[in-house]
Design an enzyme around this catalytic site. Structure first.
Site, PDB file in Angstrom:
ATOM      1  N   TYR A 158      34.791  36.633  36.720  1.00 57.71           N
ATOM      2  CA  TYR A 158      36.200  36.252  36.640  1.00 57.71           C
ATOM      3  C   TYR A 158      36.800  36.233  38.042  1.00 57.71           C
ATOM      4  O   TYR A 158      37.471  35.280  38.436  1.00 57.71           O
ATOM      5  CB  TYR A 158      36.954  37.244  35.758  1.00 57.71           C
ATOM      6  N   SER A 198      44.570  35.407  40.878  1.00 52.88           N
ATOM      7  CA  SER A 198      44.642  36.750  40.288  1.00 52.88           C
ATOM      8  C   SER A 198      44.519  37.780  41.397  1.00 52.88           C
ATOM      9  O   SER A 198      43.993  37.482  42.475  1.00 52.88           O
ATOM     10  CB  SER A 198      43.488  36.945  39.291  1.00 52.88           C
TER      11      SER A 198
END
Length: 267
Positions: free
Chosen positions: A155, A142
């Site tokens: 995350y 990501s």
């Protein structure tokens, strides 16, 4: 590695980015085994595959179940005759909550799905990929895996782990038949928030004009194009590409920029 004629395994294929990857792989002439924890969502993916569904198998599987994941390659090989490549797409985000306020059960779920789920898939499939004339591992990290996003710290930590895991694999496999790519999506128009069970009070406070989400089909095209070119890093979206460059040049400035865009979600 060229997509056509190869057998691909895609995690999280029941919705969002995973579904788009499955459908595009099928359109490009691949055979696909896709897994998801949600059987109904997988059935919808199969329905959307239309005439290509004959080249698709769907499997209900929790990627955090190490024993079941390690048994899964044999299931794929039994159906498709081989396995040539995996795309580790499945993942969840966290509630927009600061480190000090996020409970351990939520933290563990994020790490287990995003990092350990990817690790289990790699460990399960790599011995089989090494036996193929050509193999491929693509792990989706990501933009939050290379720069801090406030309210998404765990995350980001899980996706940073995926980044280093993938880069380490690339180095270890450099003289083998297996190619490795790490993918860094920016904002993509998917339902990951709902699928993660995340509520984001105050989301309407964020300036949507600052977050131009890339359509998921376009993101899938960029990912597969990058894979077919054996790219080391694949940046998906102008935001990911821009922030990667800014982060390398001025990391603190990049962190402040992201904070300025995201702070409304934390208030």
């Amino acid at each position: 590695m060229k997509v056509e004629g190869k057998v691909w395994v895609v995690t999280g294929g029941g919705s969002g980015m995973g579904r788009e990857l499955v459908l595009l792989l099928l359109k490009r002439g691949a055979k696909v085994a896709t897994l998801d924890i949600n059987g109904d969502s997988l059935a919808e993916t199969a329905k959307l595959a239309g005439d290509h569904a004959q080249s698709l198998s769907t499997h209900v599987l929790d990627i955090t179940d190490r024993e079941k994941v390690h048994a899964f390659p044999e299931e794929v090989i039994k159906i498709h005759g081989a396995v040539d490549a995996i795309i580790n797409n499945a993942g969840i985000i966290q509630p927009f909550i600061k480190v000090n306020e996020l409970e351990y059960d939520v933290i563990e779920r994020i790490i287990n799905i995003n990092f350990y789920g990817t690790l289990f898939m790699v460990k399960a499939f790599l011995p089989h990929l090494l036996k193929r004339e050509e193999g491929y591992i693509a792990n989706i990290s990501s933009m939050g895996g290379f720069l801090p996003v406030p309210g998404q710290t765990f995350y980001g930590a899980s996706k940073a782990g995926v980044k280093l895991l993938t880069e380490g694999l690339h180095s270890e496999l450099m003289e083998t038949n297996v190619r490795v790519s790490c993918i860094f999506p920016g904002a993509i128009d998917t339902n990951i928030t709902a699928n993660s069970g995340v509520e984001t009070p105050g989301h309407e406070k964020a300036d949507a004009s600052k977050f131009k989400a890339l359509p998921a089909p376009e993101a899938a095209r960029i990912m597969l194009d990058g894979i077919e070119k054996n790219k080391y890093h694949i940046f998906v979206g102008k935001d990911s590409s821009f922030m990667n460059k800014l982060w390398r040049l001025a990391p603190e400035r990049a962190a402040k920029l992201i904070y300025s865009k995201m702070k409304a979600l934390l208030n």
